[in-house]
Design a protein around this motif. Structure first.
Motif, PDB file in Angstrom:
ATOM      1  N   ASP A   1       2.939  -5.220   7.219  1.00 10.37           N
ATOM      2  CA  ASP A   1       3.401  -7.118   7.986  1.00 10.37           C
ATOM      3  C   ASP A   1       4.315  -8.095   6.532  1.00 10.37           C
ATOM      4  O   ASP A   1       4.437  -8.816   7.035  1.00 10.37           O
ATOM      5  N   GLY A   2       4.908  -7.505   5.869  1.00 11.18           N
ATOM      6  CA  GLY A   2       6.105  -8.123   4.873  1.00 11.18           C
ATOM      7  C   GLY A   2       5.281  -9.331   4.030  1.00 11.18           C
ATOM      8  O   GLY A   2       5.833  -9.882   3.587  1.00 11.18           O
ATOM      9  N   TYR A   3       3.622  -8.444   3.642  1.00  7.71           N
ATOM     10  CA  TYR A   3       3.710  -8.992   2.743  1.00  7.71           C
ATOM     11  C   TYR A   3       3.227  -8.465   1.203  1.00  7.71           C
ATOM     12  O   TYR A   3       3.819  -7.957   1.349  1.00  7.71           O
ATOM     13  N   SER A   4       3.333  -9.104   0.054  1.00 10.43           N
ATOM     14  CA  SER A   4       3.512  -9.110  -1.177  1.00 10.43           C
ATOM     15  C   SER A   4       1.875  -8.806  -1.399  1.00 10.43           C
ATOM     16  O   SER A   4       0.841  -9.796  -1.860  1.00 10.43           O
ATOM     17  N   VAL A   5       1.137  -7.703  -2.202  1.00  8.33           N
ATOM     18  CA  VAL A   5       0.423  -7.554  -1.850  1.00  8.33           C
ATOM     19  C   VAL A   5      -0.392  -7.485  -3.283  1.00  8.33           C
ATOM     20  O   VAL A   5       0.064  -5.791  -3.407  1.00  8.33           O
ATOM     21  N   ALA A   6      -0.899  -7.353  -3.974  1.00  4.94           N
ATOM     22  CA  ALA A   6      -2.208  -6.557  -5.081  1.00  4.94           C
ATOM     23  C   ALA A   6      -3.319  -6.521  -5.020  1.00  4.94           C
ATOM     24  O   ALA A   6      -4.405  -7.286  -3.762  1.00  4.94           O
ATOM     25  N   GLY A   7      -3.857  -5.420  -5.651  1.00 10.88           N
ATOM     26  CA  GLY A   7      -5.825  -5.087  -4.919  1.00 10.88           C
ATOM     27  C   GLY A   7      -6.463  -4.571  -6.127  1.00 10.88           C
ATOM     28  O   GLY A   7      -5.275  -4.699  -7.396  1.00 10.88           O
ATOM     29  N   VAL A   8      -7.758  -5.253  -6.140  1.00  9.37           N
ATOM     30  CA  VAL A   8      -8.444  -5.534  -7.794  1.00  9.37           C
ATOM     31  C   VAL A   8      -9.071  -4.014  -7.852  1.00  9.37           C
ATOM     32  O   VAL A   8      -9.969  -3.833  -6.391  1.00  9.37           O
ATOM     33  N   ALA A   9      -9.373  -3.193  -8.171  1.00  9.95           N
ATOM     34  CA  ALA A   9     -10.485  -2.681  -8.778  1.00  9.95           C
ATOM     35  C   ALA A   9     -10.446  -1.877 -10.086  1.00  9.95           C
ATOM     36  O   ALA A   9      -9.945  -2.470 -10.560  1.00  9.95           O
TER      37      ALA A   9
ATOM     38  N   GLY B   1       2.634   0.887  -2.176  1.00 13.80           N
ATOM     39  CA  GLY B   1       3.321   0.328  -2.231  1.00 13.80           C
ATOM     40  C   GLY B   1       2.521  -1.657  -2.998  1.00 13.80           C
ATOM     41  O   GLY B   1       3.779  -2.694  -3.039  1.00 13.80           O
ATOM     42  N   ALA B   2       1.343  -1.553  -3.620  1.00 17.05           N
ATOM     43  CA  ALA B   2       0.530  -2.928  -3.771  1.00 17.05           C
ATOM     44  C   ALA B   2       0.814  -2.959  -5.120  1.00 17.05           C
ATOM     45  O   ALA B   2       0.802  -1.975  -5.994  1.00 17.05           O
ATOM     46  N   THR B   3       0.251  -4.009  -5.481  1.00 13.47           N
ATOM     47  CA  THR B   3       0.239  -4.141  -7.378  1.00 13.47           C
ATOM     48  C   THR B   3      -1.491  -3.961  -7.464  1.00 13.47           C
ATOM     49  O   THR B   3      -2.089  -4.346  -6.861  1.00 13.47           O
ATOM     50  N   GLY B   4      -1.735  -2.532  -8.820  1.00 12.08           N
ATOM     51  CA  GLY B   4      -2.605  -2.596  -9.163  1.00 12.08           C
ATOM     52  C   GLY B   4      -3.297  -3.630 -10.359  1.00 12.08           C
ATOM     53  O   GLY B   4      -2.446  -3.540 -11.300  1.00 12.08           O
TER      54      GLY B   4
END
Length: 242
Positions: free
Chosen positions: A23-31, A44-47
């Motif tokens: 959807d065009g978001y700039s995304v980060a995932g927390v893990a 395609g997200a920031t970890g």
């Protein structure tokens, strides 16, 4: 470009990341694990490495996300924090046969995680100065406690109470707090074998991509028709009207 952070990047969290990226978001995932962080980057997200149950670690991860993504508009908590111990029934079992340790295992972590997510998430959006949205994922236990599931449901009821209060407290600041309720088991690589073994037909389980689509809808709801609680119910299950 809107910016989002997803807590819980396996299975449902991964599907939510995929949808937001599309959807065009700039995304980060927390893990926490290397494998999950690598999977986040492959999407395609920031970890970002952090234990989302630890307020200090989560605050640090959200600040880092705001810096790396150039802002912060949406934070989603899709973490499943409790699972059965060996030989233990899902949900904790009958209350009259349980122990205080059982309750602490099944009920307490759910409310604690929701509190950390809401409090640190609100502070992170406040620091950005432009409002935003917090979405907490839950399930039917937040509305109904079935037999043998009371300890687990107690945690989800606490979660819902925290979301309800936070939604009222923060709305004047332009921060919308939403509950995304999934009525029915979620079909994923994690659950498909269990659903088969339990004889649960496909139509009685929810599609995690549809849940991700519902999260995306909540994040973009029109100001004239604000939605604070949304439910996805599998077609093979009766609608929950409480």
């Amino acid at each position: 470009m809107p910016a989002a952070v997803v807590l819980g990047a396996r299975h449902l969290g991964g599907a939510i990341i995929d949808r937001l990226v599309a959807d065009g978001y700039s995304v980060a995932g927390v893990a926490q694990s290397d494998d999950t962080l690598e999977a986040i980057r492959a999407r395609g997200a920031t970890g970002l490495r952090a234990d989302a149950r630890d307020g200090e670690q989560l605050a640090g991860a959200l600040a880092e996300a705001r810096e790396q993504l150039g802002g912060l508009d949406l934070i989603v908590n899709a973490i499943s924090v409790v699972k059965p111990r060996p030989g233990e029934p899902h949900g904790g079992g009958p209350i009259a046969e349980g122990t205080l340790d059982d309750y602490r295992h099944w009920g307490v972590p759910i409310g604690e995680l929701a509190f950390v997510f809401l409090s640190e998430g609100a502070r992170a959006l406040r620091a950005g100065g432009s409002g935003g949205t917090l979405i907490q994922v839950t399930n039917s236990a937040s509305r109904r406690a079935d037999p043998g599931m009371g300890m687990w449901a107690a945690g989800h009821h606490a979660l819902r109470a925290l979301v309800t209060s936070a939604a009222q407290e923060l709305r004047e600041e332009g921060i919308r707090v939403c509950l995304m309720r999934v009525d029915g088991p979620i079909e994923s690589a994690k659950t498909v074998e269990r659903l088969k073994n339990e004889g649960i037909p496909r139509e009685a389980a929810t599609d995690q991509d549809e849940i991700a689509a519902a999260v995306a809808y909540l994040a973009t709801a029109d100001d004239r028709a604000m939605t604070y609680e949304l439910a996805v119910t599998a077609s093979g299950r009766p609608p929950m009207i409480v």
